[in-house]
Design an enzyme around this catalytic site. Structure first.
Site, PDB file in Angstrom:
ATOM      1  N   GLU A 171       0.802  -1.230   0.000  1.00 31.93           N
ATOM      2  CA  GLU A 171       0.000   0.000   0.000  1.00 31.93           C
ATOM      3  C   GLU A 171       0.834   1.279   0.000  1.00 31.93           C
ATOM      4  OE1 GLU A 171      -2.684  -0.384   3.333  1.00 31.93           O
ATOM      5  OE2 GLU A 171      -3.753  -2.047   2.439  1.00 31.93           O
ATOM      6  N   GLU A 358      -5.279  -8.669   0.827  1.00 29.85           N
ATOM      7  CA  GLU A 358      -5.946  -8.345   2.097  1.00 29.85           C
ATOM      8  C   GLU A 358      -7.421  -8.118   1.832  1.00 29.85           C
ATOM      9  OE1 GLU A 358      -4.486  -5.040   4.429  1.00 29.85           O
ATOM     10  OE2 GLU A 358      -2.393  -5.650   4.105  1.00 29.85           O
TER      11      GLU A 358
HETATM   12  O1  IFM Z   1      -4.213  -3.079   9.239  1.00 31.50           O
HETATM   13  C1  IFM Z   1      -4.174  -2.574   7.938  1.00 31.50           C
HETATM   14  C2  IFM Z   1      -2.978  -3.117   7.188  1.00 31.50           C
HETATM   15  O2  IFM Z   1      -1.793  -2.841   7.835  1.00 31.50           O
HETATM   16  C3  IFM Z   1      -2.909  -2.521   5.809  1.00 31.50           C
HETATM   17  N1  IFM Z   1      -4.163  -2.652   5.119  1.00 31.50           N
HETATM   18  C4  IFM Z   1      -5.363  -2.269   5.816  1.00 31.50           C
HETATM   19  C5  IFM Z   1      -5.423  -2.935   7.176  1.00 31.50           C
HETATM   20  C6  IFM Z   1      -6.715  -2.523   7.916  1.00 31.50           C
HETATM   21  O3  IFM Z   1      -6.746  -1.153   8.063  1.00 31.50           O
END
Ligand code: IFM
Length: 452
Positions: A171, A358
């Site tokens: 990210e 994710e």
């Molecule tokens: O916890 C975070 C993660 O570190 C990166 N993506 C989003 C998740 C939830 O906010």
């Protein structure tokens, strides 16, 4: 079946990779041990008012001391893969000093996973920049991109093909825009110009690292993980639609387009020439080097409308009382995942295979009197997003894996420990782990897969 998918769904096939994901700073703790240096997140947590309740990562889930137990836990879930990140401050605690204790820690994880039949998916950078690099400008300083490439080379030279997939960054939007543009993440700067410059250097660092990754791990897959929150217009009006499309160019395509086509979106450059980062001629060629996979992190959508003063108004999360929100306040809107993936396939002819790296929900359900955590909202969230993914695959998008965020409750950045994303509950007083109802659903789903 715990989650219900159409019979014969590609998501039920054994060759689709399922995993759980974490990140170093969010779970490890042990921030002062074995030579690790301070990171920008240690510093940010110590700055009053930046993190809810002044929470910090000093202990977190104490994963550093509980690796074997946590690896057994991962194995018990029945996943194919585990996605974790490496803390740069453990590997290079001062410039050009390579810390054996840091390498050894991650080697235990990688070897422990392989022994248990689980594929290691390694992320090189999940936000914990060494503070000494921030002192020199952090991601605003072009030099950091070159430092990252050296760090990446050291890591891949050590672990090579034992790792199934390397992601350079998790990210970069968050590192650049939350960290340097909006200021709610470390290092907490607030300037459009700095945000876009940081974004450019992060993408450049990704491209600079790729040749070494390919050289030292020729059989592994190499890619990057981007987060997307697709924008939807509040109404059908042309103005609102244009506002949503502009917001997507600014937040999604500003990161994806250079990686896949070697150019930044024209509409943003035209409207905001002052945002265009300082760059060298060859940078975009380096950024657009081939990748084997694109990791996509998806949680929610954003609703926007046209504005006379700004580029657009952000209406989300609550347009009206009818929207379902997770405990962190993010709208549940699974169809945005399907539409996002279909939109990318349509726009980019060279879209690489996709891994959902994710997806998950903050559901802060506490243990009941029997000690069980019945997190039904999270179960429904996973079910609905798996079905959204099914729809995307059926319409022709190439998706090969899915990682639930997160293995266990952990440090949720500026929200501290207030938001629980885990499928395993962590009691932060005792460090006891308890598999939640969602974790048992995953276990059942994974064990039955390919057998019906
Ligand atoms: O916890 C975070 C993660 O570190 C990166 N993506 C989003 C998740 C939830 O906010």
């Amino acid at each position: 079946m715990a989650f219900s998918l159409p019979k014969n769904s590609p998501l039920l096939k054994k060759d689709f990779t399922y995993g759980v994901a974490t990140a170093a700073f969010q779970i490890e703790g042990a921030t002062n041990l074995d030579g690790r240096c301070e990171s920008i997140w240690d510093r940010f947590c110590r700055t009053p008012g930046k993190v809810l309740n002044d929470d910090h990562g000093d202990i977190a889930c104490d994963h550093y001391h509980r690796v074997e137990q946590d690896l057994d836990l991962i194995q018990s879930l029945g996943v194919d893969a585990y996605r974790f990140s490496i803390a740069w401050p453990r590997i290079e605690p001062s410039p050009d000093t390579w810390n054996e204790a840091g390498f050894a820690f991650y080697e235990r994880i990688i070897n422990g996973l392989i022994e248990r039949g689980i594929k290691p998916y390694l992320t090189l950078y999940h936000w914990d920049l060494p503070q000494y690099l921030e002192e020199k400008g952090g991601w605003i300083n072009r030099e950091t991109a070159y430092r990252f490439a050296v760090y990446a080379q050291k890591v891949v030279a050590r672990f090579g093909d034992r790792v199934t997939a390397y992601a350079t960054f998790n990210e970069p939007w968050c590192s650049a825009f939350l960290g340097y543009r909006f200021g709610n993440h470390a290092p907490g700067l607030q300037s459009d110009r700095l945000g876009f410059q940081a974004a450019h250097h992060l993408l450049l660092a990704h491209g600079l690292a790729l040749p070494a990754l390919r050289e030292y791990a020729p059989n592994a897959e190499h890619g990057i993980v981007l987060n997307f929150t697709p924008n939807y217009p509040l109404t059908d009006s042309k103005q609102d639609q244009q506002a949503a499309s502009f917001a997507d160019e600014e937040h999604s395509h500003w990161f994806l387009q250079p990686l896949l086509t070697g150019s930044y979106p024209k509409s943003i450059i035209e409207q905001h020439p002052e945002w265009v980062p300082t760059q060298l001629d060859e940078d975009l060629v380096i950024i657009a080097r081939d990748i084997d996979f694109l990791g996509i992190n998806f949680y929610t959508r954003q609703v926007v409308s046209a504005s006379d003063q700004e580029d657009y108004n952000i209406i989300s999360p609550q347009v009206d009382g009818s929207m379902q929100l997770t405990d962190i306040g993010w709208e549940v809107f699974p169809q945005a995942l399907t539409e996002l993936l279909q939109g990318f396939k349509k726009r980019y002819s060279n879209l690489p295979p996709i891994i959902i790296t994710e997806n998950g929900a903050a559901d802060n359900t506490s243990p009941n009197e029997n000690g069980e955590v019945i997190d039904s909202m999270r179960v429904a969230y996973y079910n609905d997003h798996l079905n959204a993914l099914h729809n995307a695959i059926e319409s022709g998008v190439n998706i090969s894996g899915y990682f639930a965020w997160s293995l266990m409750d952990n440090f949720e950045w500026a929200e501290g420990y207030s938001q629980r994303f885990g499928i395993v509950y962590v009691d932060y007083e005792t460090q006891k782990r308890t598999i939640k109802h969602s974790g048992y659903c995953w276990q059942e789903f994974l064990n039955k897969r390919g057998k019906d």
